[in-house]
Scaffold this active site. Sequence first.
Site, PDB file in Angstrom:
ATOM      1  N   HIS A 275      -2.444   5.612  -7.117  1.00  0.00           N
ATOM      2  CA  HIS A 275      -2.915   6.621  -6.161  1.00  0.00           C
ATOM      3  C   HIS A 275      -4.177   7.309  -6.673  1.00  0.00           C
ATOM      4  O   HIS A 275      -5.018   7.748  -5.890  1.00  0.00           O
ATOM      5  CB  HIS A 275      -1.837   7.689  -5.937  1.00  0.00           C
ATOM      6  CG  HIS A 275      -0.615   7.191  -5.239  1.00  0.00           C
ATOM      7  ND1 HIS A 275       0.455   6.686  -5.905  1.00  0.00           N
ATOM      8  CD2 HIS A 275      -0.323   7.110  -3.928  1.00  0.00           C
ATOM      9  CE1 HIS A 275       1.379   6.314  -5.037  1.00  0.00           C
ATOM     10  NE2 HIS A 275       0.931   6.557  -3.830  1.00  0.00           N
ATOM     11  N   ASP A 348      -0.940  -1.916   0.411  1.00  0.00           N
ATOM     12  CA  ASP A 348      -0.470  -0.564   0.158  1.00  0.00           C
ATOM     13  C   ASP A 348      -1.479   0.358   0.855  1.00  0.00           C
ATOM     14  O   ASP A 348      -2.482  -0.102   1.416  1.00  0.00           O
ATOM     15  CB  ASP A 348      -0.388  -0.298  -1.338  1.00  0.00           C
ATOM     16  CG  ASP A 348       0.599   0.808  -1.693  1.00  0.00           C
ATOM     17  OD1 ASP A 348       0.922   1.628  -0.828  1.00  0.00           O
ATOM     18  OD2 ASP A 348       1.042   0.855  -2.853  1.00  0.00           O
TER      19      ASP A 348
END
Length: 452
Positions: A275, A348
């Site tokens: 992330h 993702d």
Amino acid sequence: MTGIAVIATMVAGCAEAGRTAPPVSGATRAGETSASADAAAPADTAAATPGSSGSLEASVPAAASATTEVAGVEGVLASMSVEEKVGQLFMPVLYGPSADTASGENQARFGVDTPAKMIARYRPGGVILFPWAGNVKSVRQVVALTNGLQKASPEIPLLIGTDQENGKVSRLAPLVTPLPGASVIGSTRDLSLARRAAEVTGTELRALGVNLDFAPVADVNLNPRNPVIGPRAYGSDPKKVAPMVAAAVQGFHDAGIGATAKHFPGHGDTGVDSHTGLPVIRHSRSQWNRLDAPPFAAAIGKDVDAIMSAHVVMPKLDPSGDPATLSKPILTGLLREKLGFDGVVSTDALDMAGVRKKYGDGEVAVRAIQAGVDLLLMPPDYREAHRALLAAVASGKISKARLDQSVRRLLTLKAARGLLDGAPVADPAEAERVLRSAEHLKVARLITSRAR
């Protein structure tokens, strides 16, 4: 080398989508080899455990069901414009608790104020739900939202997804049964509990109008200091994780909901969260075969609907320095050609730092499709990504045949879930009866009691 040969050499292996990120017939998907069946071998125990609901297509001969499905998919595909096909490749976040809720976020990101207007303008293939987007307030509200989203897409119903792994990642808490996460289930060493937990989750999601879960996690948590996987994985031994993953996929299918194995080619041996950064995993090809691949092979053996890519660099699998999400050697070479997977490959979340290091948001979308991706999850600049893909198709950078390939896979997933026959309409009273039912809470307690 066939998928069978690759799996035979194995010793029997994300970030979640977002800011903290078919019932199947017996027929093999077009393009799959018999490796799919062989890959399921470690999970035969799970397959033999009876689910409470069973297969929803048990009375339909597999060959006839598959033939009807293919005909429906090809008919829909032939009727679509290029713009509609490009739209199918996207699964954005839409803001607000209802399809008709006006939001400044929708206006800023899509140029329209409500989710329904966004769907009418761009015709996305799906939508993903998050609490932080205002999508999750109550059972009746979520049912009304999913029904409203489907109503806004009358031509081709939507994939409506969420990250409901349970445990650490539970997007629909506190509405759904509070089941333990994968590490707790893995500690029981009971495949039937992995299957039952997934069936409970799938049953509750389906009651809410959700038809695709971004679960189970198929990563093997090889690094004890892994900041992003950890308890989300079933364990640290690929020989134990693989059958758990297969059992969970079967449980989702028992409930009639799509399952997604994540995060390919494996996010378990990293100390960096994708992330916020770009992890590098230096597994050799033989290490990957032994440590990371087995759970994904097992999921493919259970005809998993989708596999999510990881924003990780594996330089010994692809020396380009690109993350797996943008890597043709990994997504096409390993996943498609070696493991024999022809289902949907999802990225993702594309708003994560791990995939945005080298390229702009439009170029990322194009490169992902070129690498072998079918579903673009949460592009941070939707309009730029959409424009870039349309331009890439118009210029031939992405061929129309390649575009059709991805759309065909997405439509096949939808057909397997019954969506091409018409969008399901969730019943709020039924959802309230099913969610957190005494039977489901009993399963949660049983898993907790057997954890080691």
